[in-house]
Design a protein around this motif. Structure first.
Motif, PDB file in Angstrom:
ATOM      1  N   LEU A   1       6.084  10.161  -0.740  1.00 25.07           N
ATOM      2  CA  LEU A   1       5.593   8.892  -0.240  1.00 25.07           C
ATOM      3  C   LEU A   1       4.075   8.956  -0.245  1.00 25.07           C
ATOM      4  O   LEU A   1       3.489   9.959   0.174  1.00 25.07           O
ATOM      5  CB  LEU A   1       6.080   8.635   1.188  1.00 25.07           C
ATOM      6  CG  LEU A   1       7.526   8.193   1.386  1.00 25.07           C
ATOM      7  CD1 LEU A   1       7.855   8.167   2.880  1.00 25.07           C
ATOM      8  CD2 LEU A   1       7.772   6.809   0.775  1.00 25.07           C
ATOM      9  N   SER A   2       3.422   7.910  -0.719  1.00 22.98           N
ATOM     10  CA  SER A   2       1.960   7.860  -0.718  1.00 22.98           C
ATOM     11  C   SER A   2       1.509   6.523  -0.158  1.00 22.98           C
ATOM     12  O   SER A   2       2.170   5.498  -0.374  1.00 22.98           O
ATOM     13  CB  SER A   2       1.386   8.069  -2.123  1.00 22.98           C
ATOM     14  OG  SER A   2       1.832   7.053  -2.996  1.00 22.98           O
ATOM     15  N   ALA A   3       0.402   6.547   0.565  1.00 26.56           N
ATOM     16  CA  ALA A   3      -0.115   5.334   1.189  1.00 26.56           C
ATOM     17  C   ALA A   3      -1.610   5.233   0.930  1.00 26.56           C
ATOM     18  O   ALA A   3      -2.370   6.184   1.175  1.00 26.56           O
ATOM     19  CB  ALA A   3       0.163   5.346   2.694  1.00 26.56           C
ATOM     20  N   ASP A   4      -2.051   4.103   0.417  1.00 26.51           N
ATOM     21  CA  ASP A   4      -3.472   3.837   0.198  1.00 26.51           C
ATOM     22  C   ASP A   4      -4.088   3.311   1.490  1.00 26.51           C
ATOM     23  O   ASP A   4      -3.545   2.401   2.123  1.00 26.51           O
ATOM     24  CB  ASP A   4      -3.661   2.803  -0.908  1.00 26.51           C
ATOM     25  CG  ASP A   4      -3.203   3.314  -2.255  1.00 26.51           C
ATOM     26  OD1 ASP A   4      -3.300   4.534  -2.488  1.00 26.51           O
ATOM     27  OD2 ASP A   4      -2.726   2.501  -3.070  1.00 26.51           O
TER      28      ASP A   4
ATOM     29  N   LYS B   1       0.789  -1.236   0.000  1.00 28.10           N
ATOM     30  CA  LYS B   1       0.000   0.000   0.000  1.00 28.10           C
ATOM     31  C   LYS B   1       0.820   1.285   0.000  1.00 28.10           C
ATOM     32  O   LYS B   1       0.270   2.364  -0.159  1.00 28.10           O
ATOM     33  CB  LYS B   1      -0.943   0.005   1.208  1.00 28.10           C
ATOM     34  CG  LYS B   1      -2.009  -1.074   1.159  1.00 28.10           C
ATOM     35  CD  LYS B   1      -3.007  -0.911   2.282  1.00 28.10           C
ATOM     36  CE  LYS B   1      -4.134  -1.942   2.162  1.00 28.10           C
ATOM     37  NZ  LYS B   1      -5.153  -1.765   3.228  1.00 28.10           N
ATOM     38  N   VAL B   2       2.119   1.185   0.152  1.00 29.04           N
ATOM     39  CA  VAL B   2       2.967   2.376   0.233  1.00 29.04           C
ATOM     40  C   VAL B   2       3.892   2.435  -0.976  1.00 29.04           C
ATOM     41  O   VAL B   2       4.520   1.428  -1.337  1.00 29.04           O
ATOM     42  CB  VAL B   2       3.798   2.383   1.530  1.00 29.04           C
ATOM     43  CG1 VAL B   2       4.703   3.615   1.571  1.00 29.04           C
ATOM     44  CG2 VAL B   2       2.878   2.354   2.748  1.00 29.04           C
ATOM     45  N   SER B   3       3.994   3.628  -1.604  1.00 32.20           N
ATOM     46  CA  SER B   3       4.834   3.811  -2.783  1.00 32.20           C
ATOM     47  C   SER B   3       5.755   5.012  -2.610  1.00 32.20           C
ATOM     48  O   SER B   3       5.398   6.006  -1.961  1.00 32.20           O
ATOM     49  CB  SER B   3       3.975   4.011  -4.032  1.00 32.20           C
ATOM     50  OG  SER B   3       3.195   2.874  -4.311  1.00 32.20           O
ATOM     51  N   LEU B   4       6.916   4.908  -3.215  1.00 32.27           N
ATOM     52  CA  LEU B   4       7.878   6.000  -3.245  1.00 32.27           C
ATOM     53  C   LEU B   4       7.918   6.567  -4.655  1.00 32.27           C
ATOM     54  O   LEU B   4       8.011   5.823  -5.634  1.00 32.27           O
ATOM     55  CB  LEU B   4       9.264   5.491  -2.859  1.00 32.27           C
ATOM     56  CG  LEU B   4      10.446   6.457  -3.083  1.00 32.27           C
ATOM     57  CD1 LEU B   4      10.357   7.627  -2.120  1.00 32.27           C
ATOM     58  CD2 LEU B   4      11.776   5.714  -2.927  1.00 32.27           C
TER      59      LEU B   4
ATOM     60  N   SER C   1      -0.472  11.460   1.341  1.00 35.67           N
ATOM     61  CA  SER C   1       0.847  11.622   0.737  1.00 35.67           C
ATOM     62  C   SER C   1       1.679  12.646   1.496  1.00 35.67           C
ATOM     63  O   SER C   1       1.154  13.556   2.154  1.00 35.67           O
ATOM     64  CB  SER C   1       0.712  12.048  -0.730  1.00 35.67           C
ATOM     65  OG  SER C   1       0.056  13.301  -0.833  1.00 35.67           O
ATOM     66  N   PHE C   2       2.980  12.481   1.376  1.00 37.07           N
ATOM     67  CA  PHE C   2       3.963  13.391   1.966  1.00 37.07           C
ATOM     68  C   PHE C   2       5.005  13.670   0.886  1.00 37.07           C
ATOM     69  O   PHE C   2       5.551  12.742   0.295  1.00 37.07           O
ATOM     70  CB  PHE C   2       4.608  12.749   3.189  1.00 37.07           C
ATOM     71  CG  PHE C   2       5.771  13.515   3.746  1.00 37.07           C
ATOM     72  CD1 PHE C   2       5.570  14.536   4.664  1.00 37.07           C
ATOM     73  CD2 PHE C   2       7.071  13.224   3.348  1.00 37.07           C
ATOM     74  CE1 PHE C   2       6.641  15.257   5.180  1.00 37.07           C
ATOM     75  CE2 PHE C   2       8.151  13.936   3.855  1.00 37.07           C
ATOM     76  CZ  PHE C   2       7.933  14.956   4.783  1.00 37.07           C
ATOM     77  N   MET C   3       5.283  14.944   0.629  1.00 37.85           N
ATOM     78  CA  MET C   3       6.206  15.301  -0.448  1.00 37.85           C
ATOM     79  C   MET C   3       7.129  16.428  -0.022  1.00 37.85           C
ATOM     80  O   MET C   3       6.721  17.356   0.683  1.00 37.85           O
ATOM     81  CB  MET C   3       5.425  15.731  -1.695  1.00 37.85           C
ATOM     82  CG  MET C   3       6.303  16.161  -2.865  1.00 37.85           C
ATOM     83  SD  MET C   3       5.344  16.537  -4.363  1.00 37.85           S
ATOM     84  CE  MET C   3       4.453  18.015  -3.847  1.00 37.85           C
ATOM     85  N   VAL C   4       8.376  16.332  -0.439  1.00 39.65           N
ATOM     86  CA  VAL C   4       9.338  17.424  -0.316  1.00 39.65           C
ATOM     87  C   VAL C   4       9.684  17.869  -1.730  1.00 39.65           C
ATOM     88  O   VAL C   4      10.111  17.058  -2.558  1.00 39.65           O
ATOM     89  CB  VAL C   4      10.602  16.987   0.437  1.00 39.65           C
ATOM     90  CG1 VAL C   4      11.583  18.150   0.515  1.00 39.65           C
ATOM     91  CG2 VAL C   4      10.256  16.492   1.838  1.00 39.65           C
TER      92      VAL C   4
END
Length: 228
Positions: free
Chosen positions: A193-196, A163-166, A203-206
């Motif tokens: 990083l994104s999680a279903d 469920k988690v993708s980079l 999602s969390f993004m820099v």
């Protein structure tokens, strides 16, 4: 950088395609702590609420509309996008996508609507893309006929768990229009990083750019999609 238009597209497509062909309509809603488009904030660093409706046909044709609030320091308060395209697969693990997207700012006191064509080619976890502005209002281009504005991008996506993708992204904006707006061509890049989950995707993004005086931005996002 998504109903009436969609309904028109859907109707015209239905008339042209077999009534037994599979098609679906879906919708999405979401929010982000900072709406970034190609690394540049569209909300002056503030929160954005977003949503859209999409139509997809088994032939590969799709169309949709999407909207978000914006803040450019002028009268514009929202962006409305309209798009259509065709996607498919070929060979082993290769995908392609050709689309047109029109960016509209209906309540703006300036003329900066524009549209672009995008070509995407994917292979497994890698995607390469090229976008070219083909029509732009005068306050975007500086001249009614000026559309020298293109964007190159590369994206990779790796599943870390079920469920988690980079994700990693790099983009490069170039052309005279870019120089008119930002005084220079520039690159943008981000890691996400994104999680279903059962209640949507978080999602969390820099993200950052190489524009002068620009700083890295941390963005939190949430989206939820559902069939109509």
């Amino acid at each position: 950088m998504k109903k009436s238009l969609l309904q028109a597209v859907t109707l015209s497509s239905t008339l042209l395609l077999s009534s037994t062909a599979f098609a679906e309509v879906s919708a999405n809603i979401g929010a982000t702590s900072n709406y970034l488009w190609r690394g540049v904030t569209q909300t002056d660093g503030a929160v954005a609420v977003q949503g859209g409706i999409d139509y997809a046909h088994e032939s590969g044709f799709y169309a949709g509309t999407w909207a978000s609030n914006v803040d450019f320091g002028d009268a514009a308060t929202y962006e409305a996008d309209f798009y259509a395209g065709y996607s498919g697969e070929f060979g082993e693990d290769f995908t392609y996508d050709v689309s047109y997207l029109y960016y509209a700012y209906p309540d703006a006191d300036s003329s900066y609507d524009f549209g672009e064509i995008t070509f995407l080619l994917g292979w497994k976890w890698l995607e390469l893309g090229y976008s070219k502005v083909v029509n732009a209002d005068s306050d975007v281009s500086g001249a009614d006929s000026e559309t020298d504005w293109s964007y190159l991008q590369a994206n990779v996506s790796f599943p870390l768990t079920e469920k988690v993708s980079l994700g990693v992204h790099y983009g490069y904006s170039q052309g005279d229009v870019v120089k008119n707006i930002f005084s220079e061509t520039y690159s943008d890049y981000n890691v996400s990083l994104s999680a279903d989950t059962d209640v949507g995707t978080v999602s969390f993004m820099v993200s950052n750019t190489d524009l002068a005086d620009d700083d890295a931005k941390v963005v939190l996002g949430y989206s939820y999609s559902f069939d109509l």
